[in-house]
Write an enzyme that holds these catalytic residues in place. Structure first.
Site, mmCIF file in Angstrom:
data_model
loop_
_atom_site.group_PDB
_atom_site.id
_atom_site.type_symbol
_atom_site.label_atom_id
_atom_site.label_comp_id
_atom_site.label_asym_id
_atom_site.label_seq_id
_atom_site.Cartn_x
_atom_site.Cartn_y
_atom_site.Cartn_z
ATOM 1 C CB CYS A 195 27.976 19.294 38.445
ATOM 2 S SG CYS A 195 28.461 20.218 36.978
ATOM 3 C CB CYS A 224 25.560 21.505 34.721
ATOM 4 S SG CYS A 224 25.371 19.719 34.805
ATOM 5 C CE LYS A 242 -4.130 2.047 1.859
ATOM 6 N NZ LYS A 242 -3.719 3.433 1.985
ATOM 7 C CB CYS A 302 27.809 20.285 31.804
ATOM 8 S SG CYS A 302 28.689 20.265 33.372
ATOM 9 C CE1 TYR A 340 6.997 0.891 -9.206
ATOM 10 C CE2 TYR A 340 6.809 1.267 -6.846
ATOM 11 C CZ TYR A 340 7.573 0.943 -7.950
ATOM 12 O OH TYR A 340 8.895 0.663 -7.806
HETATM 13 S S1 IVH Z 1 -6.531 -0.020 -4.950
HETATM 14 C C1 IVH Z 1 -10.965 0.120 -5.380
HETATM 15 N N1 IVH Z 1 -3.986 -0.483 -4.513
HETATM 16 O O1 IVH Z 1 -5.032 3.651 -0.984
HETATM 17 C C2 IVH Z 1 -9.584 0.061 -4.853
HETATM 18 N N2 IVH Z 1 -4.921 1.500 -3.627
HETATM 19 O O2 IVH Z 1 -7.438 3.732 0.763
HETATM 20 C C3 IVH Z 1 -8.848 1.296 -5.111
HETATM 21 N N3 IVH Z 1 -3.313 2.911 -2.431
HETATM 22 O O3 IVH Z 1 -7.036 5.776 -2.888
HETATM 23 C C4 IVH Z 1 -7.518 1.372 -4.571
HETATM 24 N N4 IVH Z 1 -1.570 1.638 -2.735
HETATM 25 O O4 IVH Z 1 -4.511 6.060 -3.019
HETATM 26 C C5 IVH Z 1 -5.014 0.361 -4.305
HETATM 27 N N5 IVH Z 1 -1.723 -1.008 -4.235
HETATM 28 C C6 IVH Z 1 -2.749 -0.172 -4.027
HETATM 29 C C7 IVH Z 1 -2.618 1.029 -3.324
HETATM 30 C C8 IVH Z 1 -3.728 1.841 -3.130
HETATM 31 C C9 IVH Z 1 -2.014 2.769 -2.216
HETATM 32 C C10 IVH Z 1 -4.122 4.052 -1.954
HETATM 33 C C11 IVH Z 1 -4.912 4.722 -3.035
HETATM 34 C C12 IVH Z 1 -6.342 4.635 -2.590
HETATM 35 C C13 IVH Z 1 -6.200 4.420 -1.126
HETATM 36 C C14 IVH Z 1 -7.395 3.680 -0.600
#
Ligand code: IVH
Length: 677
Positions: free
Chosen positions: A417, A414, A121, A432, A229
């Site tokens: 001391c 200090c 995430k 100190c 990504y």
């Molecule tokens: S999928 C319907 N994949 O997390 C699913 N989200 O809390 C849509 N995010 O708005 C999101 N890494 O900004 C997905 N590998 C990942 C992600 C990811 C970060 C964020 C994204 C999203 C938020 C959701």
């Protein structure tokens, strides 16, 4: 059911708070509270609304994804809404998610073969990229999920985002979603520069990414080291995509879009958990920030069957790592005196669980830092503990400052001391001036003297030293060797047996090495590595005592400041006296022939880290060999490391080296390298 007035009031207050924080986060890109606190407020509101469904209003923050876009940018309607994800904060919640999924899909209980794509995430900003005929025509923020901001100009500056797709077979209209983020290194470099230029720094890489995307001038965005990504698709017309999420990501990659290489198809909740643990262990070594992992049911047919609830799909969940940032209250600010007299402000905190441990103290480093952050007693602060690093005060929540607080001043004297506190020009650190007259400095110097990498006196704890210093029984390290078991037994928390053990360890510590002895002396700037270089280079203590600054400069690792510190240490009669007394007491080490350090050869200037047990030599021996061939040995693996030499039972350092792409050598390869010197 009637609603008690207090509940209605609490609900309103929660909504107001969440709206305020949504605004700070989404519109100003300047969040005030840690995510964990935000999540708590949201959960409280959700729980109340569940209990009193009649109170759910359409404008409740639980009914929306983010916050309204600001007007400076044009708006974009997301035809396919950009949803959010539900969170799991524990493995129980993950198992619960898996159970719900399998139940809805009417799979057998447990269904350990159900496939998920597991992905990190990413902690950045969600964007939508619209390609028409393979050309990037629009970039947008998520906004509130249905309306985002048009940030096409900024998106076009990000080099990792292709302006045209490559390959064949992409749909005529393809909307791709992903996370724009600022890699850790870029974030650090950006902040370092901003700090040097006296400009505002970003609190974390996520804000850096979000803030950069919402610059009105794309030239500013272009200067920011952003990356992306992609992780899903939205609108798709005039073409067909594969019917599994993992395959869609592969396909997107074929067309020139970047998907996170850490993604993996796993089976069942167990597979998810194994992925979570693996990524968790490598989190610090990743080049980008992540705050958990996301599991998505891989088969799109199953995804469709599961569908959505109001703001999130039922087929995916974000499994969050323990919060690295939390709120707590400063109960006091104290000034600690270290071994070299450095005065460090330390915040005493209401204990808080953060980054996997309970934290009750945090260093504020020095007085400038304390003033810059303006931390005061009574303040509510954000505390951060990431990886194994020491907890750090991120900042004060200004809106929660109680009345009547006062800025903290550096004490004039200090606290231990009473000697004057001095601060040399241009130095951040105040010290100190009491030297070894100061009990705190004496106690710290002695703790250092007996510590594991110094004389290694087992069982000689901090409490014992503090007592011996307080009652003036031990004034210098040499006094340690005159202690008797009977007098130690009189002290607090000491029995006869433990007193005898301590005396035995003191006795045993007398046989040491020159390097350990030098390190134990606590000469400023002389750490373990420099002590070893000095010992190897000079062989005998008297050679070091007699060395001029110039002689000292010829040692690997020793620069002008260190040379000066060493010289002044030995020029101080009090120090020579303690050294003579230590030697008289029987502290000794084998003398070696002076060795010059190689100036040419394959190891010169190379940085090594040793890990695990080597069979043919001790770590100290390996270290000495490396140093005598002009190499350097450090304790932790970073991008600056050239080689990690690993023996038996090598642990996380080897893993880290592999993930950073640092060269690794087993014992045989290491010996071969030495043989070539
Ligand atoms: S999928 C319907 N994949 O997390 C699913 N989200 O809390 C849509 N995010 O708005 C999101 N890494 O900004 C997905 N590998 C990942 C992600 C990811 C970060 C964020 C994204 C999203 C938020 C959701």
């Amino acid at each position: 059911m009637t609603v008690p007035a207090a509940i209605a009031k609490e609900l309103d207050s929660l909504k107001d708070q969440i709206r305020h924080h949504n605004y700070r986060y989404h519109v100003l890109d300047d969040p005030e509270i840690p995510d964990a606190e935000y999540d708590r407020l949201m959960r409280q509101l959700q729980a109340l609304e569940q209990q009193y469904p009649q109170l759910v209003t359409a404008d409740s923050p639980t009914q929306r994804v983010g916050d309204a876009p600001i007007s400076a940018f044009g708006t974009v309607q997301h035809q396919v809404p950009m949803l959010s994800l539900d969170n799991a904060f524990s493995s129980e919640e993950l198992f619960e998610f898996h159970r719900r999924v399998t139940e809805r899909l009417e799979l057998e209980e447990g269904a350990s073969s159900l496939r998920y794509t597991a992905e990190p995430k990413l902690d950045g900003a969600a964007v939508s990229l619209l390609y028409e005929g393979g050309k990037l025509v629009r970039g947008a923020t998520r906004g509130d999920g249905s309306t985002g901001e048009d940030i096409t100009h900024n998106i076009r500056t990000i080099e990792a985002i292709p302006l045209s797709l490559i390959g064949k077979g992409y749909p005529a209209v393809l909307e791709v979603r992903g996370e724009v983020f600022m890699p850790k290194a870029g974030f650090e470099a950006y902040n370092a520069k901003a700090r040097a230029d006296g400009q505002k720094t970003f609190v974390n890489p996520r804000n850096a990414a979000a803030g950069s995307l919402r610059q009105l001038d794309p030239r500013l965005t272009a200067e920011r080291p952003l990356d992306i990504y992609v992780y899903s698709v939205g609108r798709v017309e005039g073409g067909i995509l594969p019917d599994h999420h993992s395959e869609i990501l592969d396909r997107l990659q074929d067309w020139g879009l970047k998907a996170c290489p850490e993604r993996k198809v796993v089976e069942g909740a167990e597979g998810c958990l194994a992925f979570y643990e693996d990524i968790g262990a490598r989190r610090d070594a990743l080049k980008y920030e992540i705050d958990g992992v996301v599991y998505k049911v891989d088969d799109l047919r199953q995804q469709r069957e599961l569908g959505f609830v109001s703001r999130a799909p039922r087929w995916a969940i974000a499994h969050k790592f323990p919060a690295q940032e939390e709120l707590t209250v400063v109960e006091g600010i104290e000034f600690q005196v270290g071994r070299t007299g450095a005065i460090t402000p330390v915040a005493r905190l209401e204990p808080v669980f953060v980054g996997g441990v309970t934290v009750s103290n945090a260093t504020l480093h020095n007085i400038d830092e304390l003033h810059r952050k303006d931390v005061r007693v009574g303040d509510t602060i954000t505390i951060r503990r990431a990886g194994d690093v020491i907890p750090e005060v991120v900042g004060v929540i200004a809106s929660r400052r109680p009345k009547g607080t006062r800025p903290v001043q550096l004490p004039k004297d200090c606290p231990v001391c009473g000697s004057a506190v001095v601060r040399e020009d241009g130095e951040a650190v105040a010290r100190c001036s009491g030297g070894l007259f100061c009990a705190a400095q004496r106690a710290e110097a002695l703790k250092h003297f007996v510590s594991r990498k110094a004389l290694d006196v087992e069982g000689f704890g901090a409490k014992l030293i503090e007592q011996l210093v307080a009652n003036n029984r031990v004034k210098t390290a040499a006094d340690l060797f005159t202690l008797t078991a009977s007098e130690l037994a009189e002290l607090d928390r000491m029995g006869e047996k433990s007193a005898e053990n301590v005396v035995q360890s003191i006795e045993a510590s007398k046989g040491t090495t020159l390097a350990r002895f030098l390190y134990a002396l606590g000469i400023r700037e002389v750490g373990e590595a420099t002590a070893l270089s000095l010992a190897t280079h000079f062989g005998k203590l008297e050679n070091i005592i007699l060395a001029s600054e110039e002689d000292l400069l010829s040692v690997a690792d020793v620069g002008p400041v260190v040379a000066l510190r060493i010289r002044s240490f030995f020029d101080e009669p009090h120090n020579s006296d303690v050294i003579s007394r230590l030697i008289e007491a029987g502290v000794s080490w084998p003398e070696t022939e002076p060795q010059s350090v190689a100036k040419v050869g394959p190891l010169v200037g190379k940085v090594f880290v040793l890990t695990g047990t080597l069979s043919g030599m001790t770590r100290d021996e390996a270290k000495q060999l490396i140093q005598s061939h002009g190499g350097k040995v450090t304790g932790s693996v970073s991008k600056k490391t050239d080689y990690v030499v690993f023996g038996d039972k090598a642990g996380s350092k080897l893993k880290k080296a592999q993930s950073l792409g640092v060269g690794t050598l087993n014992e045989e390869e290491f010996e071969a390298l030495l043989a070539g010197c």
